[in-house]
Each structure stands twice: as C-alpha cells, then as structure tokens.
Design a protein around this motif. Structure first.
Motif, PDB file in Angstrom:
ATOM      1  N   TRP A 270       0.818  -1.285   0.086  1.00 58.65           N
ATOM      2  CA  TRP A 270      -0.058   0.076  -0.184  1.00 58.65           C
ATOM      3  C   TRP A 270       0.661   1.229  -0.089  1.00 58.65           C
ATOM      4  CZ3 TRP A 270      -2.659  -2.497   4.669  1.00 58.65           C
ATOM      5  CH2 TRP A 270      -3.494  -3.483   4.355  1.00 58.65           C
ATOM      6  N   GLY A 271       2.125   1.308   0.081  1.00 58.44           N
ATOM      7  CA  GLY A 271       2.770   2.381   0.229  1.00 58.44           C
ATOM      8  C   GLY A 271       3.162   2.613   1.256  1.00 58.44           C
ATOM      9  N   PRO A 272       3.670   3.851   1.574  1.00 63.75           N
ATOM     10  CA  PRO A 272       3.969   4.645   2.981  1.00 63.75           C
ATOM     11  C   PRO A 272       2.588   4.814   3.567  1.00 63.75           C
ATOM     12  CG  PRO A 272       5.256   5.792   1.110  1.00 63.75           C
ATOM     13  CD  PRO A 272       4.150   4.752   0.468  1.00 63.75           C
ATOM     14  N   GLY A 273       2.677   4.447   4.992  1.00 63.60           N
ATOM     15  CA  GLY A 273       1.667   4.382   5.749  1.00 63.60           C
ATOM     16  C   GLY A 273       1.234   6.071   6.171  1.00 63.60           C
ATOM     17  N   PRO A 274       0.097   6.104   6.903  1.00 67.63           N
ATOM     18  CA  PRO A 274      -0.231   7.440   7.388  1.00 67.63           C
ATOM     19  C   PRO A 274       0.552   8.092   8.382  1.00 67.63           C
ATOM     20  CG  PRO A 274      -2.251   5.679   7.642  1.00 67.63           C
ATOM     21  CD  PRO A 274      -1.053   5.059   7.258  1.00 67.63           C
ATOM     22  N   GLY A 275       1.005   9.206   7.918  1.00 67.25           N
ATOM     23  CA  GLY A 275       2.061   9.918   8.648  1.00 67.25           C
ATOM     24  C   GLY A 275       3.313   9.959   7.963  1.00 67.25           C
ATOM     25  N   GLN A 276       3.322   8.993   6.942  1.00 66.44           N
ATOM     26  CA  GLN A 276       4.884   9.122   6.350  1.00 66.44           C
ATOM     27  C   GLN A 276       4.840   9.937   5.251  1.00 66.44           C
ATOM     28  OE1 GLN A 276       5.411   4.937   5.750  1.00 66.44           O
ATOM     29  NE2 GLN A 276       6.821   4.749   7.634  1.00 66.44           N
ATOM     30  N   ARG A 277       5.798  10.362   4.586  1.00 60.73           N
ATOM     31  CA  ARG A 277       5.951  10.905   3.333  1.00 60.73           C
ATOM     32  C   ARG A 277       5.592  10.268   2.024  1.00 60.73           C
ATOM     33  NH1 ARG A 277      11.330  14.211   2.102  1.00 60.73           N
ATOM     34  NH2 ARG A 277      10.750  15.272   3.918  1.00 60.73           N
ATOM     35  N   GLY A 278       4.810  10.723   1.254  1.00 61.56           N
ATOM     36  CA  GLY A 278       4.315   9.854   0.085  1.00 61.56           C
ATOM     37  C   GLY A 278       2.938   9.027   0.191  1.00 61.56           C
ATOM     38  N   CYS A 279       2.386   9.287   1.633  1.00 65.91           N
ATOM     39  CA  CYS A 279       1.240   8.418   1.777  1.00 65.91           C
ATOM     40  C   CYS A 279       0.064   8.920   0.894  1.00 65.91           C
ATOM     41  CB  CYS A 279       0.809   8.475   3.523  1.00 65.91           C
ATOM     42  SG  CYS A 279      -0.814   7.848   3.725  1.00 65.91           S
ATOM     43  N   ARG A 280      -0.582   7.783   0.224  1.00 62.44           N
ATOM     44  CA  ARG A 280      -1.723   7.995  -0.665  1.00 62.44           C
ATOM     45  C   ARG A 280      -3.054   7.864  -0.038  1.00 62.44           C
ATOM     46  NH1 ARG A 280       1.284   3.739  -3.311  1.00 62.44           N
ATOM     47  NH2 ARG A 280      -0.880   2.618  -3.530  1.00 62.44           N
ATOM     48  N   VAL A 281      -2.978   7.541   1.357  1.00 58.72           N
ATOM     49  CA  VAL A 281      -4.454   7.457   1.871  1.00 58.72           C
ATOM     50  C   VAL A 281      -5.143   8.740   1.971  1.00 58.72           C
ATOM     51  CG1 VAL A 281      -5.470   6.800   3.823  1.00 58.72           C
ATOM     52  CG2 VAL A 281      -3.427   5.548   3.280  1.00 58.72           C
ATOM     53  N   PRO A 282      -6.427   8.910   1.621  1.00 57.94           N
ATOM     54  CA  PRO A 282      -6.948   9.973   1.680  1.00 57.94           C
ATOM     55  C   PRO A 282      -7.241  10.640   3.266  1.00 57.94           C
ATOM     56  CG  PRO A 282      -8.171   8.692   0.014  1.00 57.94           C
ATOM     57  CD  PRO A 282      -7.231   7.745   0.708  1.00 57.94           C
ATOM     58  N   THR A 283      -6.869  11.895   3.594  1.00 56.25           N
ATOM     59  CA  THR A 283      -6.821  12.134   4.740  1.00 56.25           C
ATOM     60  C   THR A 283      -8.245  12.102   5.477  1.00 56.25           C
ATOM     61  OG1 THR A 283      -7.113  14.481   4.043  1.00 56.25           O
ATOM     62  CG2 THR A 283      -4.770  13.679   4.316  1.00 56.25           C
TER      63      THR A 283
END
Length: 301
Positions: A270-283
């Motif tokens: 899923w790529g970088p997790g929440p709080g990490q640079r580059g995270c793709r999760v919608p805030t």
C-alpha cells in the motif's frame, strides 16, 4: 542432536514469515531458524513438538505443536508419516544449507518415497510435493466438493465427468495460481465469491506479477491462494495494472479496516503509511482515534 547451520542475512527480511508471525502471534521466525539445528543433513527431523520446544525455545511459554502446524500450513515445512511415526522436512533445505561432508547420512525415512506411495485421501485436495508434482486426490470413487471424482483410473479419458461448482473465472484463476502445500481450493473460492467483478479481474491479473515475484525470490514459499484473496494480497501485485482514481479510492476503506483490525500496515502493498511522506491514503478517511498507533504499525510492517 543439535547441529550448526547456516543463516543468510536475507532471512531477517523474510516478509512471508513476518506476516505469518503477526497473524498467528507465534514466534515463527526464531522457531523456524531453530528447527534447522534439529534437522539432519537432508533437512529431515522427527515430529516431536515437546522435545523440539525443549531444544529450540526452552524458556518460552508456547505450544510448539501450534508452531509446527503454522509453519506446515504455510509451506515452510512438510509433515509426513512412516511406520506410525511422524516426521518433517524443510522443502527449501538444499537451496540454503551447505552441509559438512563428514556429517552422518540421514537415518530418517525419505519423504519423497513416502509421499509418492501415500494415498493423499487424508485430505480433500491434491497433495503437492516439494518438487511441485501433484499427487492423487482422495479415495477412488469419492466425490470432491467440486463434483469431480477423486482418485485415479486406468484410463483418465474414460473417467466420468461431473459438473463443477466453481465458476469459470475462478477455475481460470486457480489454474494460473502457483501451487503450495495443503492449499485449499474451497477456502479460496469462498473468498473469491466475496470479491466484486472488478476485484476478481484484478486478482486474476495479479497472478502473473506474483509468479514473477516468486521466480525472483526462490526462498519465498508460495502463499495459499486463500491468503492471496482473503487478505487482499493481490492488490500489491496488481499495482502495475492500470486503475482509475475512483477504483483506487474505493480500496482505501477496506485496507484501513484490515490495518486497524490486524494492527499492521504493509508498505510493500500500500505504500507509505499514514504520517509518512508519500502516503496516498485520503486524509478524510483517517480517524483521530488512530493516533500514534499508526507509527507503531508502520515500524512492524
């Protein structure tokens, strides 16, 4: 008798072992490495959970029977029987161990001979040997869950045909998916039925990428098809398949629900997790209650 064995640096980055340890809550990584010291020069050992625990984890409060079963279920070891005794062996043994020529020859039964002669009717599905060849199914004449007749007949062309309960799309996925020991077709199909049509297509298309991944990392055991589907592992291998922004956004609630439930975040899928640079999760999908927990999960992923 314990023996000195080799451990490679790559072992400490083994994602499948880590995922299995998180899933089961058992010390599988240390146990698997310790098990090597109990194997003979052919990678075989006597299946004695209590004795193995005393040799490998003498101070831990853990049921080593569960440890062995967890490793066997995921294909890291294979259990077999001879003369009313149980044994085990490590399928990847010869790829990772260099044995001293002075070490005594194995005195334990050869699993290849045992499995080749054993009727696989103890399970509902074909037995897959460590060399990738499939053993026969069930007792002859017994009907399998998909309606086919198990066992062998002198002329397979004359074997009666029965209607399959599996969909054509799933059969295509199952045929393409790499085999692993004790893999359950029924459980995989149960998970398949819960997917939407676009998800089924993505799952099937991801198999090719997963096979390429296995070819590049021969030390990785093949995950069960049910795990590939139910835990949505196919998403990570479908990353190279074109998807619309709407399709991508629709996946995040499911991924977040899995991460919160299992207290783990897979950066590889899923790529970088929440709080990490580059995270793709919608805030807007993140909860305040998640708090610092995300950082803990990321460190474990």
């Amino acid at each position: 008798m314990s023996r000195i064995r080799t451990i490679k640096p790559e072992f400490f980055k083994h994602e499948e072992l880590f995922d299995a340890e998180v899933e089961t809550g058992l010390p599988l990584r240390l146990s698997f490495a310790g098990l090597w010291t109990q194997c003979d020069r052919e990678g075989r050992f006597v299946w004695r959970p209590r004795q193995l625990k005393a040799d490998i984890l003498p101070y831990d409060d853990v049921d080593f029977s569960r440890v062995l079963d967890a490793l066997a279920t995921r294909g890291f070891i294979v259990k077999y029987a001879s003369a009313d005794r149980s044994f085990g062996y490590v399928p990847s043994w010869n790829r990772h161990q260099v044995i001293n020529n002075r070490e005594s020859a194995s005195s334990l039964p050869n699993p290849i001979d045992i499995i080749a002669k054993t009727d696989a009717s103890a399970t509902r599905h074909p037995r897959v040997r460590h060399d990738g060849k499939v053993e026969g199914k069930g007792k002859e004449g017994k009907e399998e869950p998909n309606g086919s007749l198990s066992g062998t007949s002198p002329d397979p062309a004359q074997r009666p045909k029965a209607k399959s309960n599996y969909s054509e799309a799933f059969e295509a996925f199952w045929l393409a998916y790499p085999r692993s020991p004790n893999m359950s077709k029924v459980k995989a199909f149960d998970g398949w039925k819960k997917l939407t049509e676009p998800e089924r297509k993505a799952c099937h298309d991801a198999v090719s990428a997963y096979r390429s991944f296995l070819a590049s990392k021969p030390d990785h055991p093949t995950m069960h098809a049910a795990t590939f589907i139910n835990e949505r592992r196919f998403e990570g291998f479908a990353a190279g398949i074109a998807t619309t922004a709407a399709d991508e956004d629709a996946q995040w609630p499911k991924r977040l629900a899995y991460a919160r439930s299992n207290k783990t975040w897979s950066t590889s899928m899923w790529g970088p997790g929440p709080g990490q640079r580059g995270c793709r999760v919608p805030t807007d999908l993140l909860n305040e209650s998640d708090g610092d927990g995300w950082r803990e999960w990321e460190q474990a992923a």
